[in-house]
Design a protein around this motif. Structure first.
Motif, PDB file in Angstrom:
ATOM      1  N   LEU A 165     -69.237 -39.024  63.257  1.00  0.00           N
ATOM      2  CA  LEU A 165     -70.603 -39.535  63.329  1.00  0.00           C
ATOM      3  C   LEU A 165     -70.731 -40.988  62.899  1.00  0.00           C
ATOM      4  CD1 LEU A 165     -72.695 -36.593  61.790  1.00  0.00           C
ATOM      5  CD2 LEU A 165     -71.934 -36.882  64.152  1.00  0.00           C
ATOM      6  N   PHE A 166     -69.737 -41.499  62.166  1.00  0.00           N
ATOM      7  CA  PHE A 166     -69.879 -42.825  61.567  1.00  0.00           C
ATOM      8  C   PHE A 166     -68.652 -43.698  61.836  1.00  0.00           C
ATOM      9  CE2 PHE A 166     -72.431 -39.963  58.851  1.00  0.00           C
ATOM     10  CZ  PHE A 166     -73.684 -40.527  59.081  1.00  0.00           C
ATOM     11  N   ASN A 167     -68.857 -44.999  61.738  1.00  0.00           N
ATOM     12  CA  ASN A 167     -67.795 -45.958  61.989  1.00  0.00           C
ATOM     13  C   ASN A 167     -66.817 -46.006  60.816  1.00  0.00           C
ATOM     14  OD1 ASN A 167     -66.209 -48.179  62.515  1.00  0.00           O
ATOM     15  ND2 ASN A 167     -67.873 -49.655  62.630  1.00  0.00           N
ATOM     16  N   ASP A 168     -67.251 -46.625  59.714  1.00  0.00           N
ATOM     17  CA  ASP A 168     -66.346 -46.729  58.577  1.00  0.00           C
ATOM     18  C   ASP A 168     -66.962 -46.235  57.274  1.00  0.00           C
ATOM     19  OD1 ASP A 168     -68.187 -48.707  58.197  1.00  0.00           O
ATOM     20  OD2 ASP A 168     -66.745 -50.296  57.799  1.00  0.00           O
ATOM     21  N   THR A 169     -68.247 -45.962  57.271  1.00  0.00           N
ATOM     22  CA  THR A 169     -68.876 -45.432  56.072  1.00  0.00           C
ATOM     23  C   THR A 169     -70.226 -44.821  56.426  1.00  0.00           C
ATOM     24  OG1 THR A 169     -69.366 -45.930  53.742  1.00  0.00           O
ATOM     25  CG2 THR A 169     -70.153 -47.514  55.366  1.00  0.00           C
ATOM     26  N   TYR A 170     -70.704 -43.989  55.553  1.00  0.00           N
ATOM     27  CA  TYR A 170     -71.960 -43.257  55.759  1.00  0.00           C
ATOM     28  C   TYR A 170     -73.151 -44.210  55.692  1.00  0.00           C
ATOM     29  CZ  TYR A 170     -75.572 -39.715  54.607  1.00  0.00           C
ATOM     30  OH  TYR A 170     -76.683 -38.910  54.578  1.00  0.00           O
ATOM     31  N   VAL A 171     -74.054 -44.106  56.668  1.00  0.00           N
ATOM     32  CA  VAL A 171     -75.252 -44.941  56.655  1.00  0.00           C
ATOM     33  C   VAL A 171     -76.514 -44.105  56.869  1.00  0.00           C
ATOM     34  CG1 VAL A 171     -74.099 -47.055  57.385  1.00  0.00           C
ATOM     35  CG2 VAL A 171     -74.939 -45.467  59.118  1.00  0.00           C
ATOM     36  N   GLY A 172     -76.432 -42.824  56.615  1.00  0.00           N
ATOM     37  CA  GLY A 172     -77.565 -41.942  56.871  1.00  0.00           C
ATOM     38  C   GLY A 172     -78.428 -41.709  55.655  1.00  0.00           C
ATOM     39  N   ASN A 173     -79.477 -40.933  55.863  1.00  0.00           N
ATOM     40  CA  ASN A 173     -80.369 -40.513  54.788  1.00  0.00           C
ATOM     41  C   ASN A 173     -80.694 -39.045  55.033  1.00  0.00           C
ATOM     42  OD1 ASN A 173     -82.146 -40.334  52.687  1.00  0.00           O
ATOM     43  ND2 ASN A 173     -83.682 -41.698  53.552  1.00  0.00           N
ATOM     44  N   GLY A 174     -80.023 -38.156  54.299  1.00  0.00           N
ATOM     45  CA  GLY A 174     -80.208 -36.736  54.512  1.00  0.00           C
ATOM     46  C   GLY A 174     -79.270 -36.154  55.553  1.00  0.00           C
ATOM     47  N   VAL A 175     -78.478 -37.029  56.207  1.00  0.00           N
ATOM     48  CA  VAL A 175     -77.574 -36.554  57.247  1.00  0.00           C
ATOM     49  C   VAL A 175     -76.445 -35.705  56.657  1.00  0.00           C
ATOM     50  CG1 VAL A 175     -75.879 -37.261  58.998  1.00  0.00           C
ATOM     51  CG2 VAL A 175     -78.083 -38.426  58.840  1.00  0.00           C
ATOM     52  N   GLY A 176     -75.959 -36.100  55.480  1.00  0.00           N
ATOM     53  CA  GLY A 176     -74.830 -35.387  54.890  1.00  0.00           C
ATOM     54  C   GLY A 176     -75.075 -33.892  54.768  1.00  0.00           C
ATOM     55  N   ILE A 177     -76.191 -33.525  54.151  1.00  0.00           N
ATOM     56  CA  ILE A 177     -76.460 -32.100  53.938  1.00  0.00           C
ATOM     57  C   ILE A 177     -76.979 -31.462  55.226  1.00  0.00           C
ATOM     58  CG2 ILE A 177     -78.842 -32.371  53.098  1.00  0.00           C
ATOM     59  CD1 ILE A 177     -76.147 -29.981  51.728  1.00  0.00           C
ATOM     60  N   GLY A 178     -77.734 -32.219  56.027  1.00  0.00           N
ATOM     61  CA  GLY A 178     -78.210 -31.677  57.298  1.00  0.00           C
ATOM     62  C   GLY A 178     -77.061 -31.349  58.232  1.00  0.00           C
ATOM     63  N   TYR A 179     -76.089 -32.252  58.293  1.00  0.00           N
ATOM     64  CA  TYR A 179     -74.923 -32.021  59.137  1.00  0.00           C
ATOM     65  C   TYR A 179     -74.057 -30.895  58.587  1.00  0.00           C
ATOM     66  CZ  TYR A 179     -70.469 -32.819  61.506  1.00  0.00           C
ATOM     67  OH  TYR A 179     -69.308 -32.660  62.228  1.00  0.00           O
ATOM     68  N   SER A 180     -73.957 -30.785  57.275  1.00  0.00           N
ATOM     69  CA  SER A 180     -73.144 -29.713  56.685  1.00  0.00           C
ATOM     70  C   SER A 180     -73.652 -28.342  57.123  1.00  0.00           C
ATOM     71  CB  SER A 180     -73.147 -29.822  55.156  1.00  0.00           C
ATOM     72  OG  SER A 180     -72.380 -30.930  54.729  1.00  0.00           O
ATOM     73  N   PHE A 181     -74.948 -28.128  56.977  1.00  0.00           N
ATOM     74  CA  PHE A 181     -75.510 -26.839  57.406  1.00  0.00           C
ATOM     75  C   PHE A 181     -75.388 -26.652  58.921  1.00  0.00           C
ATOM     76  CE2 PHE A 181     -78.061 -26.877  53.342  1.00  0.00           C
ATOM     77  CZ  PHE A 181     -77.614 -25.650  52.872  1.00  0.00           C
ATOM     78  N   THR A 182     -75.649 -27.720  59.674  1.00  0.00           N
ATOM     79  CA  THR A 182     -75.629 -27.603  61.138  1.00  0.00           C
ATOM     80  C   THR A 182     -74.220 -27.420  61.671  1.00  0.00           C
ATOM     81  OG1 THR A 182     -77.645 -28.939  61.315  1.00  0.00           O
ATOM     82  CG2 THR A 182     -76.285 -28.744  63.289  1.00  0.00           C
ATOM     83  N   SER A 183     -73.282 -28.209  61.189  1.00  0.00           N
ATOM     84  CA  SER A 183     -71.894 -28.070  61.653  1.00  0.00           C
ATOM     85  C   SER A 183     -71.339 -26.712  61.256  1.00  0.00           C
ATOM     86  CB  SER A 183     -71.020 -29.193  61.089  1.00  0.00           C
ATOM     87  OG  SER A 183     -70.937 -29.129  59.672  1.00  0.00           O
ATOM     88  N   GLY A 184     -71.699 -26.233  60.069  1.00  0.00           N
ATOM     89  CA  GLY A 184     -71.246 -24.905  59.649  1.00  0.00           C
ATOM     90  C   GLY A 184     -71.790 -23.818  60.558  1.00  0.00           C
ATOM     91  N   ARG A 185     -73.081 -23.895  60.860  1.00  0.00           N
ATOM     92  CA  ARG A 185     -73.707 -22.894  61.733  1.00  0.00           C
ATOM     93  C   ARG A 185     -73.046 -22.875  63.109  1.00  0.00           C
ATOM     94  NH1 ARG A 185     -77.818 -22.942  65.606  1.00  0.00           N
ATOM     95  NH2 ARG A 185     -78.213 -25.188  65.313  1.00  0.00           N
ATOM     96  N   LEU A 186     -72.872 -24.057  63.691  1.00  0.00           N
ATOM     97  CA  LEU A 186     -72.284 -24.134  65.031  1.00  0.00           C
ATOM     98  C   LEU A 186     -70.782 -23.862  65.011  1.00  0.00           C
ATOM     99  CD1 LEU A 186     -74.127 -27.332  66.343  1.00  0.00           C
ATOM    100  CD2 LEU A 186     -74.707 -24.941  66.802  1.00  0.00           C
ATOM    101  N   GLY A 187     -70.090 -24.426  64.019  1.00  0.00           N
ATOM    102  CA  GLY A 187     -68.641 -24.251  63.952  1.00  0.00           C
ATOM    103  C   GLY A 187     -68.228 -22.817  63.682  1.00  0.00           C
ATOM    104  N   GLY A 188     -68.968 -22.126  62.817  1.00  0.00           N
ATOM    105  CA  GLY A 188     -68.667 -20.724  62.542  1.00  0.00           C
ATOM    106  C   GLY A 188     -68.853 -19.862  63.763  1.00  0.00           C
ATOM    107  N   ASP A 189     -69.909 -20.139  64.512  1.00  0.00           N
ATOM    108  CA  ASP A 189     -70.176 -19.395  65.742  1.00  0.00           C
ATOM    109  C   ASP A 189     -69.029 -19.564  66.741  1.00  0.00           C
ATOM    110  OD1 ASP A 189     -72.523 -18.142  67.551  1.00  0.00           O
ATOM    111  OD2 ASP A 189     -71.460 -19.669  68.715  1.00  0.00           O
ATOM    112  N   ARG A 190     -68.540 -20.792  66.873  1.00  0.00           N
ATOM    113  CA  ARG A 190     -67.494 -21.054  67.856  1.00  0.00           C
ATOM    114  C   ARG A 190     -66.124 -20.557  67.385  1.00  0.00           C
ATOM    115  NH1 ARG A 190     -70.541 -26.716  69.342  1.00  0.00           N
ATOM    116  NH2 ARG A 190     -72.371 -25.598  70.099  1.00  0.00           N
TER     117      ARG A 190
END
Length: 661
Positions: free
Chosen positions: A628-653
């Motif tokens: 999602l990022f070039n060389d460092t994190y530049v989001g706000n709330g993305v870290g935890i939002g992506y953790s839950f979302t990637s887990g939900r989708l990744g576990g399913d797959r």
């Protein structure tokens, strides 16, 4: 170049007392019966514990009080001794993190008393808390006239050493943070038998410390009238990261994260929507409820479907087949038992390497503070790389997200929380000159108004920066609070930083005792003072000529209202007075976690050097976030939002792949 496992061994050897010791001689025993694949198999593998070799001790009977510094403050204990034993440890006061530090204290107390020893492993994820309790108990042993070295040398043999336990599942998830729990629950909901292992005793990982997650266009966001233009968001995201990202991964997160909000809510993990200046943030549940909510999710899906949740078990190696496919995980349980779990899909969710200081410095050049979890030292990445995973081109990205004042901890032992936070609050305001270790100014201080800008400009400049405060500014703060220095708004600190003094956290609250607080900061060694600019430079270790030149240029900018070097707004160029003394606050950057380490596709399959999936291997959460990022994190709330979302989708797959085989 593939990263070597030397990172893991180096950090362990340097911090032997503070993280899990590497255990030797723990081998599988082929003569032992294999465990049945049931929830009761753990107990069936244990044999009677061998008697420990314990030195005979002599104490002066009584109750002794001792204290030492933990991670969040002082740990005070009361220790009871008979003539030959330590019989009880009571924690009188402590301020350690709920669900992590306080649980570690309970675990260590039991181990010390049972083993009559200080030779116990630090609790993973709570190394500073562990070190604090052990230091306090050692002091009590001394007070009771005990032989500290003898008490330290009492070795406890773990009952599982030499034993091997074997389990099988459709999916095994390594790590039980937000992404790991989500992956396990999602996979179980699809019908897979799931085993999730976690190296600590705590479920939830960094999500237990987080504030809010970003879920785009969730039902709650739409109900409140905030609809994000996702196409523009995706385009800006790619542009701002210089196109060095996986555009499909960004699109998937932005388009699918809103569903994650409803999924979590349906599971009982309810977040509260907040329109944060146009950003769709969702505040997580109350801190003290999160672990229980995640455990309930696991119970209602993983365990109900015949799977297991195994804590205090550290993954050591990925098992592979003859064709390079990943077939399982070898781990070590708390009691020393070797655990072998075979599965068709293995999901890595081990949280990265931000607590591995040497590795962070090597791949990113950062020497600030690890504000994440102490257990995240890169073991999961090392295992995946050894199994054929590619080391990403952008390895090194970090989630730099907060500014800290080194003085805060010690000052809180001397002053109220509000007063102790004076140096911290000034590090979040644009009205003061900021310089690097050499004494050179390095930014328009208006960068302090945005967390990511503040963190990255400082980290690029060095391991810390200095916030310069004059006597006249301290006088103004004392009389009128932050209004006295014309602060444009309240310092943009995370809410948890000011939660316990929210009633005083106002621009017009006078800063009582400001002079004493800043003098105490200097006395504690967490800042500097000088009667003149030259003296301040000398005391702070700056180059005197560099700092004098910097200061004179800044004074000229104040006089003219024009900052020719950095373009700082005239509104923030505030008078500093004509004389000292001057103070320098040591400000450091908080790293909330590493970003990336494994390259994944949109099915969260881990890719090899040819960018082809490693069969059987998946990754979610921070370790997969580098796409999602070039060389460092530049989001706000993305870290935890992506953790839950990637887990939900990744576990399913991962489950779909396992069940299809």
């Amino acid at each position: 170049m593939r990263r070597k496992s030397v990172y893991r061994f180096a950090i362990i050897s340097v911090c032997l007392v503070m993280i899990l010791s590497m255990l030797g001689g723990c081998k599988g025993n082929s003569d032992k019966p294999q465990a049945e694949n049931s929830a009761n198999s753990n107990s069936e593998q244990l044999t009677p514990q061998k008697e420990n070799t314990v030195n005979k001790m002599s104490f002066i009977p009584g109750i002794y009080t001792a204290e030492s510094k933990g991670k969040e403050g002082t740990i005070q204990i009361e220790v009871t001794f008979t003539e030959d034993q330590l019989t009880d440890i009571k924690v009188l006061s402590q301020g350690e993190t709920a669900g992590i530090g306080d649980a570690a204290l309970d675990t260590l107390k039991e181990q010390i008393i049972d083993g009559q020893t200080l030779a116990v492993d630090a609790v993973s994820g709570a190394s500073e808390t562990s070190a604090g309790l052990l230091a306090a108990v050692e002091d009590a042993v001394k007070q009771a006239g005990g032989d500290v070295e003898a008490f330290k040398s009492n070795a406890v043999k773990k009952p599982g050493e030499g034993l091997t336990e074997q389990l099988a599942a459709d999916v095994v998830v390594v790590g039980a943070g937000a992404s790991g729990v989500s992956a396990a629950v999602s996979a179980a909901d699809k019908g897979a038998k799931v085993i999730i292992i976690e190296k600590t005793a705590t479920i939830g990982g960094a999500s237990n410390l987080s504030w809010a997650g970003k879920f785009y266009n969730s039902s709650a966001s739409l109900n409140e009238g905030l609809k994000v233009n996702v196409e523009q968001e995706i385009a800006d995201w790619i542009y701002n990261n210089h196109w060095r990202v996986d555009a499909a991964a960004i699109r998937q997160y932005v388009m699918k994260s809103g569903e994650t909000y409803d999924w979590l809510a349906d599971k009982g993990y309810k977040t509260m929507f907040m329109n944060f200046a146009g950003e769709p943030l969702h505040v997580l549940p109350a801190y003290d409820t999160r672990q229980e909510l995640l455990r309930n999710m696991l119970a209602e899906s993983v365990e109900k479907n015949g799977g297991q949740v195994i804590t205090e078990t550290t993954a050591k190696k990925l098992m592979t087949g003859t064709n390079g496919e990943v077939t399982g995980v070898i781990a070590e349980k708390k009691d020393g038992t070797t655990l072998e779990v075979t599965a068709k899909s293995i999901v890595m969710a081990t949280g990265g390497y931000a607590a591995n200081k040497e590795m962070v410095k090597e791949v990113f050049g950062f020497e600030g503070i690890n504000g994440g979890l102490g257990q995240n030292i890169g073991e999961g990445l090392e295992m995946a790389w050894a199994a054929g995973a590619k080391v990403p081109d952008n390895l090194g990205g970090q989630m730099l997200h907060q500014t800290l004042a080194r003085a805060t901890g010690k000052l809180k032992e001397q002053y109220s929380s509000f007063e102790a936070s004076y140096p911290l609050m000034l590090s979040y305001l644009p009205n003061f000159i900021n310089v690097g270790p050499s004494g050179a100014r390095f930014r328009d201080e208006a960068a302090t108004l945005e967390a990511v800008a503040a963190a990255n400009t400082s980290a690029f400049n060095g391991p810390y920066h200095l916030v310069i405060v004059s006597q006249s500014q301290i006088d103004a703060l004392t009389a009128q609070g932050m209004n006295g220095v014309k602060a444009p708004r309240l310092p943009g600190m995370p809410p948890e930083f000011y939660a316990d003094f929210q009633d005083q956290f106002k621009l017009d609250t006078p800063w009582k005792n400001a002079q004493q607080v800043f003098d105490s900061m200097v006395e504690n060694g967490d800042g500097y003072k000088g009667g003149t600019i030259e003296e301040l430079a000398k005391n702070a270790g700056m180059d005197t000529d560099v700092f004098k030149n910097t200061f004179n240029k800044y004074q000229e900018a104040i006089r003219t209202g024009v900052d020719v070097e950095f373009g700082k707004s005239k509104a923030y160029l505030q008078l500093m007075g004509e004389s000292g003394p001057y103070y320098a606050i040591i400000a450091e950057i908080n790293n909330l976690g590493s970003v990336g380490g494994l390259l994944v596709n949109t099915d969260f399959q881990v890719l090899n050097d040819k960018r082809v999936p490693v069969p059987g291997l998946f990754a979610v959460g921070l370790e997969s976030e580098g796409v999602l990022f070039n060389d460092t994190y530049v989001g706000n709330g993305v870290g935890i939002g992506y953790s839950f979302t990637s887990g939900r989708l990744g576990g399913d797959r991962a489950a779909a792949k396992a069940l299809a085989n």
